[in-house]
Motif scaffolding. Structure first.
Motif, PDB file in Angstrom:
ATOM      1  N   SER A 223      14.808-111.892 -40.769  1.00  0.00           N
ATOM      2  CA  SER A 223      14.660-113.309 -40.440  1.00  0.00           C
ATOM      3  C   SER A 223      14.894-114.182 -41.657  1.00  0.00           C
ATOM      4  O   SER A 223      14.494-113.850 -42.776  1.00  0.00           O
ATOM      5  CB  SER A 223      13.251-113.571 -39.892  1.00  0.00           C
ATOM      6  OG  SER A 223      13.030-114.951 -39.736  1.00  0.00           O
ATOM      7  N   SER A 261      20.193-122.244 -35.782  1.00  0.00           N
ATOM      8  CA  SER A 261      19.650-121.462 -36.896  1.00  0.00           C
ATOM      9  C   SER A 261      18.131-121.399 -36.819  1.00  0.00           C
ATOM     10  O   SER A 261      17.519-120.389 -37.204  1.00  0.00           O
ATOM     11  CB  SER A 261      20.083-122.079 -38.227  1.00  0.00           C
ATOM     12  OG  SER A 261      19.475-121.417 -39.311  1.00  0.00           O
ATOM     13  N   GLY A 264      17.157-118.435 -35.035  1.00  0.00           N
ATOM     14  CA  GLY A 264      17.656-117.172 -35.554  1.00  0.00           C
ATOM     15  C   GLY A 264      18.913-116.684 -34.875  1.00  0.00           C
ATOM     16  O   GLY A 264      19.174-115.472 -34.816  1.00  0.00           O
ATOM     17  N   THR A 265      19.731-117.611 -34.360  1.00  0.00           N
ATOM     18  CA  THR A 265      20.946-117.220 -33.667  1.00  0.00           C
ATOM     19  C   THR A 265      22.005-118.287 -33.871  1.00  0.00           C
ATOM     20  O   THR A 265      21.872-119.155 -34.736  1.00  0.00           O
ATOM     21  CB  THR A 265      20.667-116.970 -32.173  1.00  0.00           C
ATOM     22  OG1 THR A 265      21.820-116.389 -31.558  1.00  0.00           O
ATOM     23  CG2 THR A 265      20.284-118.249 -31.450  1.00  0.00           C
TER      24      THR A 265
END
Length: 418
Positions: A223, A261, A264-265
């Motif tokens: 992460s 972002s 996390g994608t």
């Protein structure tokens, strides 16, 4: 140092320092119930939890159980879950759909707007006026963007006055939904912890601990969230007034300039959601919303919006609390909602990593306070670099103790009030 109604608050709460008894004294806890939980605005639930007429869910105001009901008239009301006859709970179900509630002890029956409809063997009550024997109601109920709040005080500041600068964060959360609405009906997990509720309150916007306490989940999940909480971070902490605090990661996300972002994608991995956002807001505005992402805000005293989930803090005693947690869902956005649920379970579910880390810290803190020296907790990190932003709010580095200091300033104001 003695607790109770005559506490020298100026000694218990000093600039950047708080006395350990504030987390364990039962007399202080009882005073908190009267001056905070039963007086200020407290988050109770979300309108999406009772979408249909006659829907209800059991909630709480502090340790006190209430029923949040969408009654027969389609209005949301909060009823105290206590029979006027002998004090029994009139409803023990967590949720459902009912036009009425019947007390299991002596079968008094109440409409879902609180009116007493009837009682068993009514001949024993000949001549009784039923109008004063209904379920008590929370005196003031108000909502903002679907978030329902309660105040046990007959009068006082309005909900919007209470929320103040925190309203922007609720708006921000809703903007991430293509419909502008959230859905909080996925169901709640309940986590009981042997710790004072204020340890949880302070932790939610404490950016000093994640790099250490959550290092394992950040490494396993690869992460980038950990970069928000380091010496080189450009994310900030902010006091929003009235005890509300936030970690604001938008400066970091804007520096990255990558939609999604925060989650996390990337936007291309959520094509349906991205198309919905573009259709709802236009390409340029949708891109900015998806860069800024969801808020990380603690709304005093009990509502924490943590990007992908919400936590509701319930105090049980001076040394025990319950956290109620659910996945945030965006209304009518099934593609991203599935991932929101999955990530919530991975972080705060029964086998999740994140909440287990935090709970261990709360309970260690509580046990540590059994050691009487030093008497005070030290909360002065970052005092020298506090500043005001363009809106006049106090801002600090993401790892500073600023949120705790802002919480304790407001807490003292409330506790010193008559």
């Amino acid at each position: 140092m003695e607790g109770g109604l005559h506490n020298p608050w100026e000694k218990l709460i000093q600039p950047g320092m708080v006395h350990g008894s504030l987390y364990s004294d039962e007399l202080i806890f009882k005073e908190e119930l009267e001056k905070i939980w039963f007086k200020t605005w407290v988050y109770v639930g979300h309108e999406s939890e009772v979408p249909n007429t006659n829907d209800f869910v059991t909630k709480s105001v502090g340790p006190m159980p209430v029923l949040m009901v969408r009654n027969q008239h389609g209005e949301i009301s909060l009823l105290l879950n206590r029979c006027p006859h002998r004090g029994n709970a009139v409803c023990v179900q967590h949720k459902g759909n009912r036009k009425s509630f019947t007390c299991p002890y002596h079968s008094w029956t109440f409409a879902n707007d609180g009116r007493l409809m009837n009682y068993a063997f009514p001949e024993g009550y000949a001549g009784t006026d039923k109008s004063g024997l209904g379920l008590a109601k929370v005196p003031r109920v108000a909502s903002y963007r679907g978030f329902v709040f309660a105040s046990m005080a007959q009068d006082g500041p309005s909900l919007e006055q209470h929320l103040g600068g925190a309203r922007r964060t609720l708006d921000q959360a809703c903007e991430n939904s293509p419909t502008g609405e959230l859905d909080l009906s996925a169901g709640f997990l309940r986590h009981r912890t042997r710790a004072n509720w204020k340890f949880i309150l302070e932790n939610e916007c404490d950016g000093y601990h994640p790099a250490f306490v959550h290092s394992s989940i950040f490494s396993v999940a690869d992460s980038a969230i950990g970069s928000l909480y380091g010496n080189d971070a450009v994310a900030v902490t902010r006091g929003l007034g009235n005890g509300h605090t936030e970690v604001d990661p938008r400066p970091e996300f804007r520096r990255r300039d990558q939609p999604m972002s925060w989650f996390g994608t990337t936007a291309d991995k959520l094509p349906e959601y991205t198309a919905q956002m573009n259709a709802a807001y236009g390409d340029e505005r949708a891109r900015q919303i998806m860069i800024d992402g969801m808020p990380h805000v603690m709304i005093f005293p009990n509502l924490f919006i943590a990007e992908i989930q919400i936590f509701v803090i319930q105090p049980v005693s001076a040394v025990e609390s319950i956290q109620h947690v659910t996945a945030i869902q965006f209304k009518d956005s099934p593609e991203i909602n599935r991932r929101l649920r999955q990530q919530t379970m991975g972080s705060v579910g029964p086998a999740g990593f994140l909440l287990a880390d935090d709970t261990e810290m709360y309970e260690r803190n509580q046990r540590g306070l059994e050691i009487r020296s030093p008497e005070y907790l030290y909360l002065k990190r970052g005092e020298h670099r506090e500043r005001r932003d363009d809106d006049g709010f106090v801002v600090g580095h993401s790892t500073d103790d600023l949120p705790s200091r802002e919480i304790w300033k407001h807490y003292r104001t409330l506790m010193e009030a008559c």
